[in-house]
Each structure stands twice: as structure tokens, then as C-alpha cells.
Motif scaffolding. Structure first.
Motif, PDB file in Angstrom:
ATOM      1  N   SER A 124       0.616  -1.437  -0.092  1.00 46.29           N
ATOM      2  CA  SER A 124      -0.056  -0.135   0.120  1.00 46.29           C
ATOM      3  C   SER A 124       0.907   1.667  -0.055  1.00 46.29           C
ATOM      4  O   SER A 124       2.015   1.334   0.928  1.00 46.29           O
ATOM      5  N   GLY A 125       0.786   2.030  -1.005  1.00 44.60           N
ATOM      6  CA  GLY A 125       1.285   3.390  -0.941  1.00 44.60           C
ATOM      7  C   GLY A 125       2.673   3.770  -1.770  1.00 44.60           C
ATOM      8  O   GLY A 125       2.409   4.984  -2.389  1.00 44.60           O
ATOM      9  N   GLN A 126       3.113   2.066  -2.112  1.00 42.98           N
ATOM     10  CA  GLN A 126       3.901   2.445  -3.220  1.00 42.98           C
ATOM     11  C   GLN A 126       3.464   2.427  -4.537  1.00 42.98           C
ATOM     12  O   GLN A 126       2.132   1.462  -4.753  1.00 42.98           O
ATOM     13  N   THR A 127       4.148   3.502  -5.566  1.00 43.49           N
ATOM     14  CA  THR A 127       3.862   3.590  -7.214  1.00 43.49           C
ATOM     15  C   THR A 127       4.703   3.164  -7.922  1.00 43.49           C
ATOM     16  O   THR A 127       4.318   3.423  -9.306  1.00 43.49           O
ATOM     17  N   THR A 128       5.681   2.513  -7.713  1.00 39.91           N
ATOM     18  CA  THR A 128       6.689   2.297  -8.214  1.00 39.91           C
ATOM     19  C   THR A 128       7.959   1.618  -8.475  1.00 39.91           C
ATOM     20  O   THR A 128       8.557   1.523  -6.782  1.00 39.91           O
ATOM     21  N   HIS A 129       8.461   0.739  -9.256  1.00 41.51           N
ATOM     22  CA  HIS A 129       9.065   0.291  -9.237  1.00 41.51           C
ATOM     23  C   HIS A 129      10.554   0.875  -8.299  1.00 41.51           C
ATOM     24  O   HIS A 129      11.890   0.506  -8.264  1.00 41.51           O
ATOM     25  N   LEU A 130      10.836   2.292  -8.826  1.00 42.04           N
ATOM     26  CA  LEU A 130      12.579   2.810  -8.905  1.00 42.04           C
ATOM     27  C   LEU A 130      12.657   3.610  -7.248  1.00 42.04           C
ATOM     28  O   LEU A 130      13.935   3.945  -6.915  1.00 42.04           O
ATOM     29  N   ASP A 131      11.383   3.250  -6.517  1.00 38.94           N
ATOM     30  CA  ASP A 131      11.519   3.409  -4.828  1.00 38.94           C
ATOM     31  C   ASP A 131      12.433   2.462  -4.050  1.00 38.94           C
ATOM     32  O   ASP A 131      12.743   1.311  -4.625  1.00 38.94           O
ATOM     33  N   THR A 132      13.353   2.814  -3.285  1.00 33.12           N
ATOM     34  CA  THR A 132      14.205   1.585  -2.552  1.00 33.12           C
ATOM     35  C   THR A 132      13.228   1.654  -1.323  1.00 33.12           C
ATOM     36  O   THR A 132      12.906   2.700  -0.286  1.00 33.12           O
ATOM     37  N   LEU A 133      12.842   0.128  -1.158  1.00 35.08           N
ATOM     38  CA  LEU A 133      11.853   0.233   0.101  1.00 35.08           C
ATOM     39  C   LEU A 133      12.724  -0.331   1.150  1.00 35.08           C
ATOM     40  O   LEU A 133      12.849  -1.375   1.095  1.00 35.08           O
ATOM     41  N   PRO A 134      13.465  -0.122   2.315  1.00 35.83           N
ATOM     42  CA  PRO A 134      12.938  -0.452   3.388  1.00 35.83           C
ATOM     43  C   PRO A 134      12.629  -1.190   4.360  1.00 35.83           C
ATOM     44  O   PRO A 134      12.077  -0.678   5.013  1.00 35.83           O
TER      45      PRO A 134
END
Length: 204
Positions: A124-134
Motif C-alpha cells: 500500500s502506497g508504493q507506486t513505482t519500482h524505482l523506490d528503494t523500500l527498506p
């Protein structure tokens, strides 16, 4: 959603988790919020793939006490911590998957950082693969109160979203409903499997 429907949805999710082999040997624990004061938590030592609504205990979020006197999960304090930290959290799932357990030992830092995967958008809230998700990673501890204290201290300085890993132990994740918690679990497990495979291939 009424308490009965919440528990029914959680039981269904537990059966799905059991069929996936994500809570072997009676491991894992799951809960659903009743209201600001109470949650329902799986009883200790039960096979998660065959739980019924009768296998969940009412637990007071502020005290971790079960009025019934039956024994809730050993990780009760982690569930109640999440409900205290996140008022919109409605369900918590704790599993012992191979990918989560192994990655939590291979990764030596305090975070597992995921980036470049389209399936990050399952969270939820993630809209792109370009983010770095910790994904926060904590050393395991048999003292659950001490562990909960470390997680709470971390959350004061760092955003704690979706879930966290316990080293050599597994994944705890949550959502605003049973369905969202289940989606976060499935999405994170897929991401962990991809990350495991990526690291193995890069070592060849």
C-alpha cells in the motif's frame, strides 16, 4: 466488519498460510484487532493450517493479558505493539518462511533494502519500482518485551511500514484489514524470493 467476519477472514488466511508451508511445525501467529482495547490472537502450539475461530484468544492490547487464562502466542507482545503503534492496523501476520528467515541472516545490516521490483507496488502506497523500500531487520530475542522495546525505539526515528524481519526467525507484517495484511505478506514473500535468487545468481 463485525468481529465474527474479521475472525472468519483471519481463519481463512491462516489456512492459506498453512497450505503455503509458511508456518511449519505450529510456528507463526496471527491476530486481528477487535477495537482500541482488544485483539484476537492465535493460541500457542496450534497448527495454523487447521485453526478455527475457537483457537483465537481475546487479548488486551495494553497489558498482553488474556482474560480466558489460556496461553496466547509467545510473540503476543509484538502484535500488541503494532496495534499500539499503528491505530489503523487491523490484522497482524507472523510467518516463518524460508526466504524471510534466510535473507534475515544473510543481510548483516539493520535493513533489507529492495529496489527495482515491479511487485513493490503490491504494498500500500508504493507506486513505482524505482523506490528503494527498506524493511527493518532486528536481531531475534527470546525476551519479547525487550525485543518490542527495541522495535518501538526504532519506530520513533524511522518509518516502520508493512512489516519487519527478525534475524533467523521470520517476517511480521500487518495491514488495515485481513485482506491487506495477506496481500502485504504475499507481496513481501515474492520480493524476498526474488532477492534471494538475485543474490545467489550474482555470486556465480
Amino acid at each position: 466488519m463485525t468481529q465474527h467476519l474479521q475472525l472468519a477472514a483471519l481463519v481463512e488466511a491462516c489456512h492459506w498460510i498453512g497450505a503455503k508451508g509458511w508456518a511449519p511445525a505450529t510456528g507463526g501467529n496471527m491476530s486481528v484487532r477487535e477495537d482500541a482495547r482488544w485483539c484476537w490472537l492465535s493460541e500457542s502450539g496450534k497448527d495454523k493450517g487447521s485453526l478455527t475461530t475457537a483457537d483465537f484468544l481475546q487479548v488486551e492490547i495494553a497489558t498482553n493479558k488474556a482474560p480466558s487464562g489460556r496461553k496466547p502466542s509467545a510473540e503476543t507482545g509484538l502484535h500488541t505493539l503494532i496495534y499500539r503503534l499503528f491505530p489503523d492496523a487491523a490484522a497482524v501476520l507472523h510467518v516463518h518462511t524460508v526466504n524471510a528467515t534466510v535473507l534475515s541472516r544473510v543481510e548483516k545490516s539493520g535493513e533489507l533494502r529492495l529496489s527495482g521490483y515491479e511487485m513493490q507496488k503490491s504494498l500500500s502506497g508504493q507506486t513505482t519500482h524505482l523506490d528503494t523500500l527498506p524493511i527493518a531487520l532486528f536481531d531475534n530475542d527470546q525476551d519479547i518485551d525487550a525485543l518490542a522495546g527495541r522495535i518501538e525505539a526504532y519506530s520513533r526515528e524511522n518509518p516502520l511500514r508493512y512489516g519487519f524481519l527478525l534475524r533467523g526467525h521470520g517476517l511480521t507484517c500487518w495491514g488495515r484489514s485481513v485482506e491487506e495484511a495477506k496481500r502485504h505478506l504475499e507481496g513481501l514473500e515474492f520480493l524476498f524470493e526474488c532477492e534471494m535468487q538475485r543474490r545467489l545468481l550474482e555470486r556465480r
